[in-house]
Design an enzyme around this catalytic site. Structure first.
Site, PDB file in Angstrom:
ATOM      1  N   LYS A   1       0.881  -1.169   0.000  1.00 31.53           N
ATOM      2  CA  LYS A   1       0.000   0.000   0.000  1.00 31.53           C
ATOM      3  C   LYS A   1       0.919   1.219   0.000  1.00 31.53           C
ATOM      4  CE  LYS A   1      -4.456   1.193   2.041  1.00 31.53           C
ATOM      5  NZ  LYS A   1      -5.213   1.358   0.814  1.00 31.53           N
TER       6      LYS A   1
HETATM    7  N1  PLP Z   1      -7.158  -2.598  -3.218  1.00 33.71           N
HETATM    8  C1  PLP Z   1      -6.648  -1.372  -3.187  1.00 33.71           C
HETATM    9  C2  PLP Z   1      -5.800  -0.929  -4.314  1.00 33.71           C
HETATM   10  C3  PLP Z   1      -6.936  -0.518  -2.094  1.00 33.71           C
HETATM   11  O1  PLP Z   1      -6.447   0.717  -2.052  1.00 33.71           O
HETATM   12  C4  PLP Z   1      -7.778  -0.985  -1.063  1.00 33.71           C
HETATM   13  C5  PLP Z   1      -8.121  -0.110   0.052  1.00 33.71           C
HETATM   14  O2  PLP Z   1      -7.449  -0.073   1.036  1.00 33.71           O
HETATM   15  C6  PLP Z   1      -8.253  -2.282  -1.133  1.00 33.71           C
HETATM   16  C7  PLP Z   1      -7.936  -3.060  -2.229  1.00 33.71           C
HETATM   17  C8  PLP Z   1      -9.079  -2.860  -0.029  1.00 33.71           C
HETATM   18  O3  PLP Z   1      -8.296  -3.084   1.108  1.00 33.71           O
HETATM   19  P1  PLP Z   1      -8.946  -3.043   2.563  1.00 33.71           P
HETATM   20  O4  PLP Z   1     -10.118  -3.929   2.515  1.00 33.71           O
HETATM   21  O5  PLP Z   1      -7.879  -3.555   3.458  1.00 33.71           O
HETATM   22  O6  PLP Z   1      -9.304  -1.635   2.826  1.00 33.71           O
HETATM   23  C1  COI Z   2      -9.125   2.463   1.721  1.00 30.25           C
HETATM   24  O1  COI Z   2     -10.174   1.905   1.484  1.00 30.25           O
HETATM   25  O2  COI Z   2      -8.670   2.561   2.877  1.00 30.25           O
HETATM   26  C2  COI Z   2      -8.315   3.007   0.642  1.00 30.25           C
HETATM   27  O3  COI Z   2      -7.161   3.224   0.865  1.00 30.25           O
HETATM   28  C3  COI Z   2      -8.958   3.259  -0.654  1.00 30.25           C
HETATM   29  C4  COI Z   2      -8.816   4.661  -1.140  1.00 30.25           C
HETATM   30  C5  COI Z   2      -9.402   5.686  -0.237  1.00 30.25           C
HETATM   31  C6  COI Z   2      -7.414   4.961  -1.554  1.00 30.25           C
END
Ligand code: PLP
Ligand code: COI
Length: 362
Positions: free
Chosen positions: A201
Site C-alpha cells: 500500500k
Molecule cells: N485494493 C486497493 C488498491 C486498495 O487501495 C484498497 C483499500 O485499502 C483495497 C484493495 C481494499 O483493502 P482493505 O479492505 O484492506 O481496505
Molecule cells: C481504503 O479503502 O482505505 C483506501 O485506501 C482506498 C482509497 C481511499 C485509496
C-alpha cells in the site's frame, strides 16, 4: 534502543461541539480532519523516537526531502466505529499493522512494531472520540502513513522516517452508494506488474492509477478496473478496492493474491463471512472476456467491489474499448447486500463478533 513512550499534548482549542457537528454533516470522503495527529520518528541511530499525540499541524519539509522525489511512502486505511452503547471500536487493526510492515519491507523502510501502530491508532481515536460520527453508515477513517525524511538526492533508502496518523470523519465513499457503480476497463494502463509494488500500500501505486481513473471519468464511469500487466486478460482489482463475482450456483470468486493486488482486509473478512454462510468461495483468476460472457448469459448474477472506504459496493455496469455489459439488472444484488450487512453488523456492534475482529476502546 529503548521503546518510545507516547508524549501527549492536547489541542489548546479543539473544535467546539457546534463546529464539529457542522463539519461532520455528511462530509465528502477525506475532506474534514480531526483536532489531533500522531507523529513518530525513526533513524538508524535512535530507532523509533519522539512519539507524540499533538494538535494537527502542517509539516515543515526541506525541498530536498527524499520522499518528495522518489515516493518512498506507504499508508494504511482503517476505521473506528460508534457502537450502540456509545463506545467505540476498531476493526482488525492488527491486520493493518501487519500489512503496514509488509509494505515497509517492500519500500525499504523500517518495520514499525505492531503494538506501536495499533497503540498510535488507539491513542488518536481516544483523543478525537467526539469525531466518530453516529449517523448510519458513517465512521472515523484513520490514515496511518510513513515517509522517508532524509534530505538527500541520491535515490537510496532514506536514513530517517516520519510515521504519522491523521483521522477524518466519513460517510459513504460513493455518493448514491447502494446502487451499482459503473467500471471502466483500462486497456491503456495497468496498475501493477509481477515483481512490482502492487501488493504494497504505497502512494506510487495510486499516483500511477490516476490517469486511468481520469480516463474512466471522461467515459462516465465511477472507477477503473485494472487487468493484469502480462496478458491484459485477467481482472485484478479497482484503483482502491478488491473485486468479487457471484454466480448462479451461489458461489463466489475473487482474484487470487499473486503479488500484484492488494491483500484487502475487507476481502479477507468477506471470504471468512461467506464461507461461514456455507457459500463456496474460490480465489481464482477470472478473465475479462469471461466476465462479459457470464454477465450476458446470466451465469454471473452479481459483482461487487470491497474495501475499507468502499465497504461493499455493487458493480452495475462495465464499459471499455472492447467491452460493455450490464450485471443483473444493473442494481444492487442480494449476495452483496447480505455480505455487507453481515460485515457492517459486526463492525457497528449490532451482531456478535465470533472472529474476535473488534478492538474495543476502553
Ligand atoms: N485494493 C486497493 C488498491 C486498495 O487501495 C484498497 C483499500 O485499502 C483495497 C484493495 C481494499 O483493502 P482493505 O479492505 O484492506 O481496505
Ligand atoms: C481504503 O479503502 O482505505 C483506501 O485506501 C482506498 C482509497 C481511499 C485509496
Amino acid at each position: 534502543m529503548s521503546k518510545p513512550t507516547l508524549d501527549v499534548t492536547p489541542h489548546p482549542q479543539p473544535a467546539g461541539a457546534a463546529e464539529r457537528a457542522a463539519l461532520m454533516q455528511n462530509p465528502a470522503f477525506g475532506h474534514v480532519f480531526t483536532d489531533h495527529m500522531i507523529t513518530l520518528r525513526h533513524s538508524a541511530e535512535r530507532g523509533w523516537h519522539d512519539w507524540r499525540l499533538e494538535p494537527r499541524h502542517a509539516f515543515d519539509l526541506d525541498p530536498g526531502t527524499l520522499s518528495l522525489h522518489y515516493a518512498q511512502e506507504i499508508f494504511e486505511g482503517l476505521k473506528a466505529y460508534r457502537l450502540p452503547d456509545g463506545g467505540a471500536t476498531l476493526f482488525r487493526p492488527d491486520a493493518n499493522a501487519r500489512r503496514f510492515r509488509a509494505s515497509a519491507e517492500r519500500l525499504a523502510m523500517p518495520l514499525l512494531p505492531e503494538e506501536i501502530f495499533t497503540g498510535s491508532v488507539r491513542a488518536l481515536v481516544d483523543a478525537d472520540r467526539d469525531w466518530i460520527p453516529s449517523a448510519e453508515g458513517a465512521s472515523l477513517y484513520l490514515r496511518p502513513f510513513m515517509i522517508g525524511t532524509e534530505v538527500a538526492l541520491p535515490p537510496e533508502p532514506s536514513a530517517a522516517h516520519l510515521f504519522c496518523v491523521i483521522a477524518s470523519p466519513v460517510a459513504a465513499y460513493f455518493k448514491g452508494g447502494a446502487a451499482g457503480v459503473t467500471l471502466w476497463v483500462s486497456e491503456t494502463y495497468t496498475r501493477a506488474a509481477p515483481g512490482g509494488t502492487g501488493a504494497a500500500k504505497c502512494g506510487g501505486n495510486y499516483a500511477a492509477s490516476l490517469v486511468a481513473q481520469a480516463e474512466g471519468r471522461r467515459e462516465g464511469c465511477d472507477q477503473v478496473v485494472f487487468l493484469d500487466a502480462v496478458e491484459r486478460r485477467w481482472v485484478e482489482e479497482l484503483g482502491g478496492m478488491n473485486v468479487f463475482f457471484v454466480f448462479d450456483d451461489g458461489s463466489l470468486q475473487t482474484p487470487p493474491l499473486t503479488g500484484t493486488i492488494l491483500p484487502g482486509i475487507t476481502r479477507d473478512s468477506l471470504i471468512t463471512l461467506a464461507r461461514g454462510m456455507g457459500l463456496a468461495v474460490r480465489e481464482e483468476p477470472y478473465a475479462i472476456d469471461q466476465w462479459q460472457a457470464d454477465a450476458q448469459s446470466g451465469r454471473l448474477r452479481e459483482a461487487f467491489a470491497c474495501g475499507t472506504a468502499a465497504v461493499v459496493t455493487p458493480i452495475g455496469r462495465v464499459k471499455g474499448a472492447r467491452h460493455g455489459f450490464v450485471i443483473g439488472n444493473g442494481e444492487a444484488g442480494p449476495a452483496a447486500a447480505r455480505l455487507k450487512a453481515a460485515l457492517t453488523d459486526i463492525q457497528f456492534g449490532r451482531a456478535a463478533d465470533p472472529h474476535g475482529w473488534l478492538d474495543r476502546l476502553p
